[in-house]
Design a protein around this motif. Structure first.
Motif, PDB file in Angstrom:
ATOM      1  N   TYR A   1      -4.979 -11.764  -0.765  1.00  0.00           N
ATOM      2  CA  TYR A   1      -4.005 -12.341  -1.844  1.00  0.00           C
ATOM      3  C   TYR A   1      -3.038 -13.322  -1.346  1.00  0.00           C
ATOM      4  CZ  TYR A   1      -6.336  -8.656  -4.583  1.00  0.00           C
ATOM      5  OH  TYR A   1      -7.277  -7.781  -5.589  1.00  0.00           O
ATOM      6  N   ILE A   2      -2.521 -12.845  -0.336  1.00  0.00           N
ATOM      7  CA  ILE A   2      -1.688 -13.683   0.344  1.00  0.00           C
ATOM      8  C   ILE A   2      -2.158 -14.962   0.922  1.00  0.00           C
ATOM      9  CG2 ILE A   2       0.244 -13.971   2.296  1.00  0.00           C
ATOM     10  CD1 ILE A   2       0.601 -11.061   1.976  1.00  0.00           C
TER      11      ILE A   2
ATOM     12  N   ARG B   1      -8.459  -0.925  -4.409  1.00  0.00           N
ATOM     13  CA  ARG B   1      -7.165  -1.738  -4.520  1.00  0.00           C
ATOM     14  C   ARG B   1      -7.540  -2.938  -3.533  1.00  0.00           C
ATOM     15  NH1 ARG B   1      -1.501   0.233  -2.088  1.00  0.00           N
ATOM     16  NH2 ARG B   1      -0.266  -1.802  -2.489  1.00  0.00           N
ATOM     17  N   GLY B   2      -7.246  -3.921  -3.975  1.00  0.00           N
ATOM     18  CA  GLY B   2      -7.379  -5.270  -3.243  1.00  0.00           C
ATOM     19  C   GLY B   2      -6.643  -5.438  -1.927  1.00  0.00           C
ATOM     20  N   ASN B   3      -7.237  -6.218  -1.018  1.00  0.00           N
ATOM     21  CA  ASN B   3      -6.390  -6.439   0.254  1.00  0.00           C
ATOM     22  C   ASN B   3      -5.286  -7.274   0.157  1.00  0.00           C
ATOM     23  OD1 ASN B   3      -5.885  -7.090   2.991  1.00  0.00           O
ATOM     24  ND2 ASN B   3      -7.686  -6.027   3.651  1.00  0.00           N
ATOM     25  N   SER B   4      -4.233  -6.997   0.521  1.00  0.00           N
ATOM     26  CA  SER B   4      -2.990  -7.951   0.240  1.00  0.00           C
ATOM     27  C   SER B   4      -3.140  -9.038   1.051  1.00  0.00           C
ATOM     28  CB  SER B   4      -1.593  -7.077   0.868  1.00  0.00           C
ATOM     29  OG  SER B   4      -1.734  -6.782   2.069  1.00  0.00           O
ATOM     30  N   PHE B   5      -3.826  -9.132   2.252  1.00  0.00           N
ATOM     31  CA  PHE B   5      -3.861 -10.407   3.187  1.00  0.00           C
ATOM     32  C   PHE B   5      -4.796 -11.600   2.216  1.00  0.00           C
ATOM     33  CE2 PHE B   5      -3.348  -7.644   7.130  1.00  0.00           C
ATOM     34  CZ  PHE B   5      -2.028  -8.200   7.067  1.00  0.00           C
TER      35      PHE B   5
ATOM     36  N   ASP C   1     -11.611 -10.349   5.094  1.00  0.00           N
ATOM     37  CA  ASP C   1     -11.553  -9.853   3.618  1.00  0.00           C
ATOM     38  C   ASP C   1     -12.559 -10.615   2.906  1.00  0.00           C
ATOM     39  OD1 ASP C   1      -9.224  -8.541   4.312  1.00  0.00           O
ATOM     40  OD2 ASP C   1      -7.944  -9.988   3.664  1.00  0.00           O
TER      41      ASP C   1
END
Length: 300
Positions: A10-11, A4-8, A268
């Motif tokens: 993507y944001i 699962r990719g890191n949300s930070f 990241d």
């Protein structure tokens, strides 16, 4: 199982993409002329005609924000490119060869970093003058030592690895070893440093323009716009209070500031390379690297 990719990441990537899109639009089109003054339209409140209102000269603030963001963006990119290029050049020579040149160049970099960056930038700007090109030169000089120290540490570590010794035995030249075999292995450390460096370059340019020694008017700059607006803040209390309320709401919704977000994105990006663990601290681009395992990069 797919990781699962890191949300930070993507944001941060989404926010950066949105900002870049607006900046690119500002390069080719703005709703109004950013330098055209209109005395009859001074201090207008935000409306459909002027999304962010007008300033003390009747200029459209939204148009000037688009142009100012583009100016700051270009300055930040140029500063990082200059600092990274000369930092890699100096750091690679010092880390690979060592000796007296390494000692001299390292002491010069330490002397530059011993002074506060903004103070030293003010001194350089006072000597060579303000303006877009001069501020790029001044900030670029200040960013060189940070990248040089990072690259020097990586080159000093990699030069003793077995694959580097094998490349030398196979007859590879020093230039090939330095920039074909070692340089790619500095990317896990350079990527976070570049992201933080760009953020710091933007803040530094805005600070200098705010003090009046950066970008010259009438060219728009985010820092100079802040400096101009603070004089008239008391005459627009309603707008100021509304902005304060909305800022508090935004802080609750998005508790991270730009520097923290850049740290998260840089970390990241470093995780894309499983070789090292990087902990980035700002604002001096100090990067502490803990080697998890020895690895080798063989260029084919």
């Amino acid at each position: 199982m797919k990781k699962r990719g890191n949300s930070f990441l993507y944001i941060g990537g989404g926010i950066t993409a949105a900002m870049v899109a607006l900046i690119l639009v500002g390069f080719f089109w703005t709703p109004y002329n950013t330098t055209e003054m209109n005395a009859a339209a001074k201090f207008q409140a935000p409306s459909l005609q002027h999304l962010l209102g007008t300033d003390n000269f009747g200029r459209d603030i939204f148009s000037r924000v688009l142009e100012g963001a583009g100016t700051t963006f270009l300055i930040g990119i140029c500063v990082v490119v200059i600092g990274c290029f000369f930092g890699i050049l100096i750091g690679s020579l010092c880390g690979y060869y060592g000796g007296i040149p390494d000692l001299i160049l390292t002491r010069i970099c330490d002397s530059i970093t011993a002074f506060p960056a903004i103070l030293l930038g003010l001194v350089i700007i006072s000597l060579i003058g303000g303006g877009t090109y001069n501020i790029i030169i001044a900030l670029g000089i200040l960013f060189i030592p940070s990248f040089a120290r990072i690259v020097r540490g990586e080159y000093a570590r990699c030069r003793e690895l077995n694959y580097i010794k094998s490349a030398r035995l196979m007859g590879a030249s020093a230039f090939s070893v330095m920039y074909r075999h070692i340089l790619p292995n500095t990317l896990p450390v350079l990527l976070p440093a570049v992201t933080i460096g760009f953020n710091n370059a933007v803040l530094s340019e805005a600070s200098m323009s705010f003090l009046g020694i950066g970008v010259h008017p009438p060219q728009a700059s985010l820092g100079s716009m802040l400096n101009d607006s603070q004089t008239y803040l008391s005459s627009a209390l309603t707008a100021a209070r509304s902005f304060k309320v909305e800022s508090k709401r935004a802080d609750k919704m998005f508790p991270m500031n730009s520097i923290q977000l850049s740290q998260a994105v840089g970390g990241d990006l470093a995780e894309l390379f499983p070789h090292v663990a990087v902990d980035v601290h700002t604002p001096d681009l100090t990067v502490f690297v803990e080697i998890r395992e020895k690895y080798a990069y063989v260029h084919t």
